[in-house]
Design a protein around this motif. Structure first.
Motif, PDB file in Angstrom:
ATOM      1  N   MET A   1     -37.574  28.902  41.018  1.00 38.66           N
ATOM      2  CA  MET A   1     -38.423  28.534  39.869  1.00 38.66           C
ATOM      3  C   MET A   1     -37.667  27.537  38.971  1.00 38.66           C
ATOM      4  SD  MET A   1     -40.146  31.011  36.993  1.00 38.66           S
ATOM      5  CE  MET A   1     -38.768  31.054  35.856  1.00 38.66           C
ATOM      6  N   SER A   2     -38.318  26.417  38.638  1.00 35.61           N
ATOM      7  CA  SER A   2     -37.694  25.465  37.724  1.00 35.61           C
ATOM      8  C   SER A   2     -38.363  25.568  36.356  1.00 35.61           C
ATOM      9  CB  SER A   2     -37.853  24.039  38.261  1.00 35.61           C
ATOM     10  OG  SER A   2     -39.196  23.632  38.137  1.00 35.61           O
ATOM     11  N   GLU A   3     -37.553  25.417  35.327  1.00 41.00           N
ATOM     12  CA  GLU A   3     -38.115  25.486  33.971  1.00 41.00           C
ATOM     13  C   GLU A   3     -37.498  24.364  33.136  1.00 41.00           C
ATOM     14  OE1 GLU A   3     -39.003  29.364  31.679  1.00 41.00           O
ATOM     15  OE2 GLU A   3     -37.144  28.588  30.821  1.00 41.00           O
ATOM     16  N   PHE A   4     -38.355  23.566  32.512  1.00 43.20           N
ATOM     17  CA  PHE A   4     -37.873  22.468  31.675  1.00 43.20           C
ATOM     18  C   PHE A   4     -38.498  22.593  30.286  1.00 43.20           C
ATOM     19  CE2 PHE A   4     -38.458  18.045  30.122  1.00 43.20           C
ATOM     20  CZ  PHE A   4     -37.110  17.787  29.899  1.00 43.20           C
ATOM     21  N   LYS A   5     -37.643  22.464  29.280  1.00 44.07           N
ATOM     22  CA  LYS A   5     -38.125  22.610  27.893  1.00 44.07           C
ATOM     23  C   LYS A   5     -37.833  21.335  27.109  1.00 44.07           C
ATOM     24  CE  LYS A   5     -37.304  27.599  27.344  1.00 44.07           C
ATOM     25  NZ  LYS A   5     -38.404  28.182  26.576  1.00 44.07           N
ATOM     26  N   PHE A   6     -38.744  21.003  26.231  1.00 39.75           N
ATOM     27  CA  PHE A   6     -38.484  19.875  25.323  1.00 39.75           C
ATOM     28  C   PHE A   6     -39.241  20.067  24.019  1.00 39.75           C
ATOM     29  CE2 PHE A   6     -42.083  18.639  27.978  1.00 39.75           C
ATOM     30  CZ  PHE A   6     -42.995  18.108  27.087  1.00 39.75           C
ATOM     31  N   PHE A   7     -38.772  19.368  22.994  1.00 41.99           N
ATOM     32  CA  PHE A   7     -39.494  19.331  21.719  1.00 41.99           C
ATOM     33  C   PHE A   7     -40.386  18.102  21.685  1.00 41.99           C
ATOM     34  CE2 PHE A   7     -36.090  22.138  20.379  1.00 41.99           C
ATOM     35  CZ  PHE A   7     -36.789  23.079  19.644  1.00 41.99           C
ATOM     36  N   LEU A   8     -41.515  18.258  21.054  1.00 42.10           N
ATOM     37  CA  LEU A   8     -42.415  17.128  20.835  1.00 42.10           C
ATOM     38  C   LEU A   8     -42.681  17.074  19.340  1.00 42.10           C
ATOM     39  CD1 LEU A   8     -45.534  16.059  20.329  1.00 42.10           C
ATOM     40  CD2 LEU A   8     -44.284  14.932  22.159  1.00 42.10           C
ATOM     41  N   ILE A   9     -42.310  15.939  18.729  1.00 42.68           N
ATOM     42  CA  ILE A   9     -42.694  15.724  17.334  1.00 42.68           C
ATOM     43  C   ILE A   9     -43.406  14.382  17.255  1.00 42.68           C
ATOM     44  CG2 ILE A   9     -40.832  17.128  16.363  1.00 42.68           C
ATOM     45  CD1 ILE A   9     -39.353  14.541  15.640  1.00 42.68           C
ATOM     46  N   THR A  10     -44.160  14.173  16.206  1.00 43.15           N
ATOM     47  CA  THR A  10     -44.882  12.901  16.106  1.00 43.15           C
ATOM     48  C   THR A  10     -45.161  12.552  14.646  1.00 43.15           C
ATOM     49  OG1 THR A  10     -46.785  11.646  16.922  1.00 43.15           O
ATOM     50  CG2 THR A  10     -47.187  13.952  16.331  1.00 43.15           C
ATOM     51  N   ASP A  11     -45.503  11.296  14.443  1.00 45.05           N
ATOM     52  CA  ASP A  11     -45.882  10.831  13.105  1.00 45.05           C
ATOM     53  C   ASP A  11     -44.842  11.269  12.065  1.00 45.05           C
ATOM     54  OD1 ASP A  11     -48.503  11.234  14.813  1.00 45.05           O
ATOM     55  OD2 ASP A  11     -48.927   9.678  13.339  1.00 45.05           O
ATOM     56  N   THR A  12     -43.608  10.907  12.367  1.00 48.87           N
ATOM     57  CA  THR A  12     -42.508  11.257  11.460  1.00 48.87           C
ATOM     58  C   THR A  12     -42.589  10.449  10.159  1.00 48.87           C
ATOM     59  OG1 THR A  12     -41.221   9.656  12.724  1.00 48.87           O
ATOM     60  CG2 THR A  12     -40.917  11.975  13.262  1.00 48.87           C
ATOM     61  N   HIS A  13     -43.194   9.264  10.230  1.00 48.41           N
ATOM     62  CA  HIS A  13     -43.457   8.435   9.043  1.00 48.41           C
ATOM     63  C   HIS A  13     -42.295   8.440   8.047  1.00 48.41           C
ATOM     64  CE1 HIS A  13     -47.510   7.131   9.899  1.00 48.41           C
ATOM     65  NE2 HIS A  13     -47.846   8.344  10.265  1.00 48.41           N
ATOM     66  N   TYR A  14     -41.095   8.222   8.586  1.00 47.21           N
ATOM     67  CA  TYR A  14     -39.897   8.193   7.739  1.00 47.21           C
ATOM     68  C   TYR A  14     -40.017   7.041   6.732  1.00 47.21           C
ATOM     69  CZ  TYR A  14     -34.878   7.867   6.645  1.00 47.21           C
ATOM     70  OH  TYR A  14     -33.666   7.826   6.013  1.00 47.21           O
ATOM     71  N   PHE A  15     -39.742   7.355   5.487  1.00 41.88           N
ATOM     72  CA  PHE A  15     -39.730   6.318   4.451  1.00 41.88           C
ATOM     73  C   PHE A  15     -38.369   6.353   3.759  1.00 41.88           C
ATOM     74  CE2 PHE A  15     -40.355   4.763   0.119  1.00 41.88           C
ATOM     75  CZ  PHE A  15     -40.968   3.544   0.374  1.00 41.88           C
ATOM     76  N   ALA A  16     -37.680   5.207   3.757  1.00 43.77           N
ATOM     77  CA  ALA A  16     -36.364   5.128   3.097  1.00 43.77           C
ATOM     78  C   ALA A  16     -36.595   5.208   1.592  1.00 43.77           C
ATOM     79  CB  ALA A  16     -35.676   3.823   3.476  1.00 43.77           C
ATOM     80  N   GLU A  17     -36.221   6.327   1.011  1.00 43.84           N
ATOM     81  CA  GLU A  17     -36.611   6.591  -0.380  1.00 43.84           C
ATOM     82  C   GLU A  17     -36.042   5.569  -1.349  1.00 43.84           C
ATOM     83  OE1 GLU A  17     -35.403  10.689  -0.640  1.00 43.84           O
ATOM     84  OE2 GLU A  17     -33.333  10.188  -1.102  1.00 43.84           O
ATOM     85  N   LYS A  18     -34.950   4.897  -0.945  1.00 44.43           N
ATOM     86  CA  LYS A  18     -34.360   3.907  -1.864  1.00 44.43           C
ATOM     87  C   LYS A  18     -35.290   2.707  -2.085  1.00 44.43           C
ATOM     88  CE  LYS A  18     -31.663   1.688   1.763  1.00 44.43           C
ATOM     89  NZ  LYS A  18     -30.357   1.549   2.349  1.00 44.43           N
ATOM     90  N   LEU A  19     -36.298   2.539  -1.228  1.00 42.88           N
ATOM     91  CA  LEU A  19     -37.251   1.429  -1.397  1.00 42.88           C
ATOM     92  C   LEU A  19     -38.155   1.634  -2.609  1.00 42.88           C
ATOM     93  CD1 LEU A  19     -38.328   0.879   2.321  1.00 42.88           C
ATOM     94  CD2 LEU A  19     -36.899  -0.638   0.931  1.00 42.88           C
ATOM     95  N   GLY A  20     -38.325   2.888  -3.032  1.00 43.00           N
ATOM     96  CA  GLY A  20     -39.158   3.167  -4.210  1.00 43.00           C
ATOM     97  C   GLY A  20     -40.398   3.970  -3.856  1.00 43.00           C
ATOM     98  N   CYS A  21     -40.522   5.140  -4.464  1.00 47.17           N
ATOM     99  CA  CYS A  21     -41.702   5.983  -4.249  1.00 47.17           C
ATOM    100  C   CYS A  21     -41.913   6.784  -5.541  1.00 47.17           C
ATOM    101  CB  CYS A  21     -41.529   6.880  -3.031  1.00 47.17           C
ATOM    102  SG  CYS A  21     -39.852   7.492  -2.767  1.00 47.17           S
ATOM    103  N   ARG A  22     -42.241   6.082  -6.584  1.00 50.11           N
ATOM    104  CA  ARG A  22     -42.423   6.712  -7.889  1.00 50.11           C
ATOM    105  C   ARG A  22     -43.268   5.803  -8.774  1.00 50.11           C
ATOM    106  NH1 ARG A  22     -37.604   4.273  -7.388  1.00 50.11           N
ATOM    107  NH2 ARG A  22     -37.037   2.802  -9.034  1.00 50.11           N
TER     108      ARG A  22
END
Ligand code: FE2
Ligand code: FE2
Length: 454
Positions: A1-22
């Motif tokens: 029996m073979s078993e393979f595991k992985f994580f799936l993430i999506t739409d991380t939409h990283y925003f570099a906060e130093k650009l300004g969000c206020r």
């Protein structure tokens, strides 16, 4: 029996906060937004700390919309997280999507809207070369797509689909030829092929299927039949920021599963741990995003994400009454006549004050005691939110089902016209069935499904 595991993430939409969000303009923007914005750097950092340290899986798939809106600084910040993840011994496979390239991204500070440097689509191959392309056994550079060997007997078909740069969101004819070469090769080599593509290929809930190209990929019916009949039975998607697991069966009897995962940075903020046994049995486990360093004003993480989601829905509902012009513009309707604006405003005023019982009385349909004093907007908000969080609970027999389907039932004359005129995948729709299966989930569990590919 073979078993393979992985994580799936999506739409991380990283925003570099130093650009300004206020600032005021930021706050106004956020009233209509499902995604967190200022928080995204901290959320991503927490998620990647978890992925660095966990021994649950050594492979991470990321299904696009990596940056908030294509800011160069955001990509560079996100790539630092990828570098660190790789340094922790993890394999990473990403695709990019529409939010990853943009000539005019934005940020905010006290002075208003800012224009940080953007990213061109042509830059993405080099930026993300080390996170999929370099480890691939086949690459379609023009379409930012590749095939990678995930495990013995198991390959990943990683597909970008914004190659026309017009956001038409489909695979080009040349890309389809390339895909067919990869499916043929996989069959010849005795390999199972699973896919990852940003835009959903099956609607998360049936109603999404009526909403067009931004919600489900253009010509998805053709693509899903092609892929399933070529032996690709599973695709991981994102974009809609909702949790959904759906299946279709082609005329030849082949199954195609679309596993859509919520965004990392907005309700329902989630990650999936996927186990594939013997390259056939797929088990999905949904995990919440880890705790992150942020002042949540006394709310739990879930409540905090939900508050942002609900604020967006509330803003739409109240602006229907208070600012019908902006409401219609947000829905893409420009320059509505004064008469239409007045009508929308009056309807908004009624809906914002009516109870569920009052709406049911108007439509001469019964309403259970337990929900008759509930504000209609509260029910409407949960209907929308449930469509995104998955496993929509208003199935047959619940008070909400009876009330909502009772009201819709009074619209049968209208629906009988729509049933004849509205088509989905070239076939007529049954509006009542479509609504019933949108407010309540009857199929596969959207969070923790298990199924076989063949
Ligand atoms: Fe997204
Ligand atoms: Fe997207």
């Amino acid at each position: 029996m073979s078993e393979f595991k992985f994580f799936l993430i999506t739409d991380t939409h990283y925003f570099a906060e130093k650009l300004g969000c206020r600032g005021e303009a930021y706050n106004d923007f956020m009233r209509y937004e499902q995604k967190c914005f200022a928080e995204t750097q901290k959320i991503n950092e927490a998620a990647f700390r978890f992925l660095n340290d966990t021994d649950l899986a050594d492979t991470v798939l990321i299904a696009g919309d990596l940056s908030f809106n294509g800011e160069k600084e955001s990509h560079l910040g996100f790539i630092e997280l990828l570098k660190d993840l790789k340094a922790h011994g993890k394999r990473i496979f990403v695709i990019t999507a529409g939010h990853d390239w943009n000539d005019h991204p934005f940020a905010f500070d006290e002075t208003g809207r800012l224009e940080p440097e953007g990213t061109k689509r042509e830059e993405l191959f080099d930026l993300y070369y080390e996170y999929g392309f370099s480890d691939a056994i086949a690459v379609d550079k023009e379409n930012l797509s590749y095939v990678a060997q995930l495990a013995p007997g198991l390959r990943l078909l990683a597909l970008n689909n914004d190659g026309d740069c017009k956001k038409n969101h489909t695979y080009t004819a040349r890309q389809i030829e390339w895909i067919l070469r990869q499916t043929k090769k996989a069959r010849e080599d005795g390999e199972t092929l699973i896919a990852m593509s940003h835009y959903p290929l099956l609607p998360g809930v049936p109603l999404f299927g009526l909403l067009g190209g931004e919600v489900v990929m253009k010509n998805a019916d053709f693509i899903t039949t092609l892929l399933a009949d070529e032996g690709v039975h599973l695709c991981f998607t994102g974009h809609m920021h909702n949790q959904a697991v759906n299946v279709k069966v082609t005329e030849k009897g082949n199954r195609f599963y679309d596993v859509c995962t919520g965004s990392l940075i907005g309700c329902p903020a989630s990650m999936r741990l996927v186990t594939i046994t013997d390259n056939d049995l797929v088990q999905l486990q949904t995990l919440p995003v880890p705790d992150f360093d942020w002042d949540m004003e006394g709310l739990s993480k879930d409540e905090y994400f939900k508050r942002q989601f609900d604020m967006m829905i509330n803003t739409y509902l109240t602006s229907m009454r208070d600012d019908p012009d902006r409401f219609l513009r947000k829905l893409g309707v420009r320059d509505a006549a004064d008469g239409v604006l007045n009508l929308v405003s009056k309807l908004g005023a009624y809906l914002n004050s009516a109870t569920v019982g009052k709406v049911c009385r108007l439509f001469h349909t019964p309403c259970d005691e337990s929900i008759k004093d509930m504000l209609f907007v509260d029910l409407a908000r949960s209907l929308v939110r449930n469509a995104f969080t998955g496993n929509a609970p208003y199935v047959y027999g619940t008070p909400e089902y009876e009330a909502v389907m009772g009201v819709f039932g009074r619209m049968r004359p209208l629906f009988s016209v729509l049933n004849k005129t509205v088509k989905m995948n070239g076939k007529p729709v049954d509006m009542m069935e479509l609504l019933e299966k949108t407010i309540g989930k009857y199929g596969l569990n959207d969070d923790n499904a298990a199924f076989r590919l063949k």
